[in-house]
Design a protein around this motif. Structure first.
Motif, short mmCIF file in Angstrom:
data_model
loop_
_atom_site.label_atom_id
_atom_site.label_comp_id
_atom_site.label_asym_id
_atom_site.label_seq_id
_atom_site.Cartn_x
_atom_site.Cartn_y
_atom_site.Cartn_z
N VAL B 308 -5.40 -6.50 33.62
CA VAL B 308 -4.57 -7.70 33.50
C VAL B 308 -5.35 -8.83 32.83
CG1 VAL B 308 -3.30 -9.47 34.79
CG2 VAL B 308 -3.13 -7.06 35.47
N LYS B 312 -3.58 -10.26 29.56
CA LYS B 312 -2.63 -11.32 29.96
C LYS B 312 -2.30 -12.30 28.82
CE LYS B 312 -6.00 -14.47 32.06
NZ LYS B 312 -6.50 -15.02 33.33
N LEU B 341 0.46 -5.28 35.15
CA LEU B 341 0.91 -6.57 34.63
C LEU B 341 1.99 -7.17 35.53
CD1 LEU B 341 1.11 -5.67 30.83
CD2 LEU B 341 -0.43 -7.37 31.84
N GLU B 344 0.95 -8.96 38.66
CA GLU B 344 0.41 -10.31 38.44
C GLU B 344 1.42 -11.19 37.72
OE1 GLU B 344 -2.52 -11.27 39.72
OE2 GLU B 344 -2.92 -9.26 40.51
N PHE B 346 3.10 -10.83 34.89
CA PHE B 346 3.09 -10.94 33.43
C PHE B 346 4.11 -9.96 32.86
CE2 PHE B 346 -1.23 -12.44 34.41
CZ PHE B 346 -1.23 -13.64 33.71
#
Lengths: 189, 397
Positions: B308, B312, B341, B344, B346
């Protein structure tokens, strides 16, 4: 990067030839790759192998589609395998055949192309020196001359060292003689 | 750091050389292409007395894994190698090896699973074993395969780990290709790997291994502990990578990146064709396209936080999978990337490229095509979520 594509038939030592050049590259502190295109491994079936040599680490691991050199160990592949496919414009062709380069240019219909064409009667040389129709070591000798790869003495020394691990003194001598003769007899035209 | 000698070796020869230097107590194996030449070479070392290994020639891969489970449980440093159908035949034993927390090392030379019958590379074999609780490391070339084999026991036998390790590298492309490989001195490897002392010795103290655990037992808790052990192995693996750098000068990481700082389109891949993708990334940079590369080495445990961190700030991600997960949203590697992803928060355009199944070459032009799709995705244009990039006879506009 130098990219060589080898064409031949199962049993002619195509893969061994492709791999042998890496010993020379190793000696010259260059980076290299050699690998066969594995398919059905039948004696006599058309096969390919690849050699890459470079001054820098080599990233690409795909088969060679745009070779600088095609080395053809068996002239009966003419008309059967499209070995000129992707060859670079100023590329080199080396063919095992008793014919002179001009005749091969005609047969391949490349009389007006800027390719460099080399021929060597590798099977004949192999029969006379090794006693068997395996054209790979004479082809190495011829290729070393055609591409000016390394001093022939160095190549012969490596050949001797590499073959001594597996074969009798007689066979080793035959192979060294074969490479040397092909180096001397290869024709350009 | 000691000097190393460079040899021209195939990937399999390099791994056999590493095995010789490790000198494991027990090796059990059954032949299967493209693994076979590892054991061919290693059995020469055994026959010539260059190793002390007890080489057990078994009648199947099922028995090979069973044999090393037995020997590892008895405290012997144990190893095997296989490919494809062979790994598939080991399947039930893989779970036993990890469940018993045995530090076995398995070299898996990646190959497609039948049918149609195919001896060439893809990662379907390894992905079938993905959830068996093994540590899984993927390697790009013969050098990495050699190095990883030497590091594997240091990871597996670490007292904070005690898990089996699977070393993966691509069949034929690596296993049968000649490459320049830097070989460490025998003594350096011997000292690095060190002696193995099992936590218990069943030959001295009779021990029950893998006893029946019924409904009132602790199976559930045991699986939780196993999961924790696998996750906690991540820093240990990096420690071993770091220590290996001291003896070799080659410093590995879970993830390797190029041009990632300002990358807008990031390619994610693992295995031997990383190099081809790297070429296209370099070419894109020369043209001013902000492409980047993320190579995954440590696949299980999955280094999700680092992934990540790397991805990101990207605008689009192109994940190359050399296996499929039929009927699922994405193929395995892409699922891992998107899961990491999403956890988190994203959400980005992700293109999943299926490549190389059954040894199909990934052409540079196809990677360029994937780059174009990635650029479109990064610019808010339409993009395919999953693409079979090498399909024959596809329409060209």
């Amino acid at each position: 990067m130098l990219e060589i594509r080898w064409h031949g038939r199962g049993g002619q030592g195509v893969v061994t030839a492709a791999k042998f050049l890496t010993d020379i590259a190793l000696f010259q502190n260059k980076y290299f790759q050699a690998f066969p295109e594995y398919g059905p491994e039948r004696m006599g079936a058309p096969i390919q192998a690849f050699t890459r040599i470079d001054d820098n680490p080599i990233n690409i691991r795909t088969g060679i589609r745009r070779p600088d050199v095609v080395a053809v160990l068996d002239a009966t592949l003419i008309g059967t395998v499209d070995f000129l496919n992707g060859l670079k414009e100023n590329g080199t062709i080396l063919i095992n055949t008793p014919e002179p380069p001009e005749a091969i240019r005609r047969v391949l219909n490349i009389e007006n192309k800027p390719y460099k064409v080399f021929t060597v009667n590798a099977t004949h040389i192999a029969l006379e020196t090794i006693g068997r129709p395996i054209p790979n070591t004479p082809m190495i000798g011829a290729l070393v001359k055609a591409l000016n790869l390394a001093p022939i003495e160095v190549v012969l020394e490596f050949l001797e060292k590499s073959f001594s691990k597996k074969f009798s003194e007689e066979i080793v001598r035959g192979n060294v003689d074969a490479a040397k003769r092909a180096y001397e007899e290869v024709q350009e035209g | 750091m000691d000097k190393q000698k460079v040899l021209a070796l195939t990937g399999n020869q390099a791994v056999a050389h590493a095995m010789k230097q490790i000198n494991p107590d027990v090796v059990a194996a059954y032949p299967i292409t493209p693994q076979t030449t590892i054991m061919e070479e290693f059995s020469n070392y055994v026959a010539n007395g260059l190793v002390d290994t007890e080489l057990v020639r078994v009648e199947s891969e099922h028995s090979a894994m069973s044999a090393v489970i037995g020997s590892a449980a008895a405290g012997a440093r144990s190893m095997t190698a296989t490919s494809a159908q062979g790994l598939a035949l080991m399947w039930e034993e893989l779970y036993i090896a990890s469940g018993l927390r045995l530090p076995i090392v398995l070299v898996n030379v990646n190959r497609a699973l039948s049918a149609p019958i195919n001896i060439h590379c893809d990662h379907s074999d390894a992905m079938g074993a993905r959830d068996s609780g093994w540590i899984m490391i993927f390697n790009e070339n013969a050098q990495e395969a050699y190095d990883a084999t030497i590091m594997a026991f240091k990871i597996a036998e670490n007292e904070r780990v005690f898990l089996p390790v699977m070393i993966n590298f691509d069949g034929f492309t690596i296993s049968h290709s000649i490459d320049a490989v830097s070989i460490l001195d025998d003594d350096v490897v011997k000292n690095f790997v060190g002696d193995y002392k099992a936590p218990y010795n069943m030959l001295e103290t009779p021990t029950t291994v893998g006893a029946f655990d019924s409904l009132g037992g602790f199976y559930y808790e045991f699986k939780k502990v196993q999961e924790d052990a696998l996750r906690n192995s991540l820093p240990v693996i990096q420690e071993v990578y770091d220590r290996f750098a001291e003896i070799s000068g080659r410093h590995y990481r879970h993830l390797e990146t190029e041009f990632i700082e300002d990358a807008e389109i990031v390619f994610v891949i693992m295995g031997s064709l990383t190099g081809s993708v790297r070429e296209i990334v370099h070419e894109a940079r020369r043209k001013g396209i902000k492409a980047g590369l993320l190579k995954v080495r440590t696949y299980r445990p999955f280094p999700e936080k680092e992934v990540v961190e790397i991805l990101k700030n990207s605008k689009a991600i192109v994940v190359f999978d050399r296996a499929n997960s039929p009927g699922a949203s994405y193929a395995p590697l892409c699922s891992d990337i998107t899961n990491a992803l999403y956890k988190e928060r994203f959400i980005k355009p992700v293109v999943n490229v299926i490549y190389g199944l059954g040894g199909r070459d990934l052409e540079l032009e196809e990677i360029e095509e994937a780059l174009k799709i990635g650029i479109d995705a990064s610019n808010g244009k339409e993009y395919p979520e999953k693409i079979w990039i090498s399909i024959k006879g596809k329409e060209v506009d």
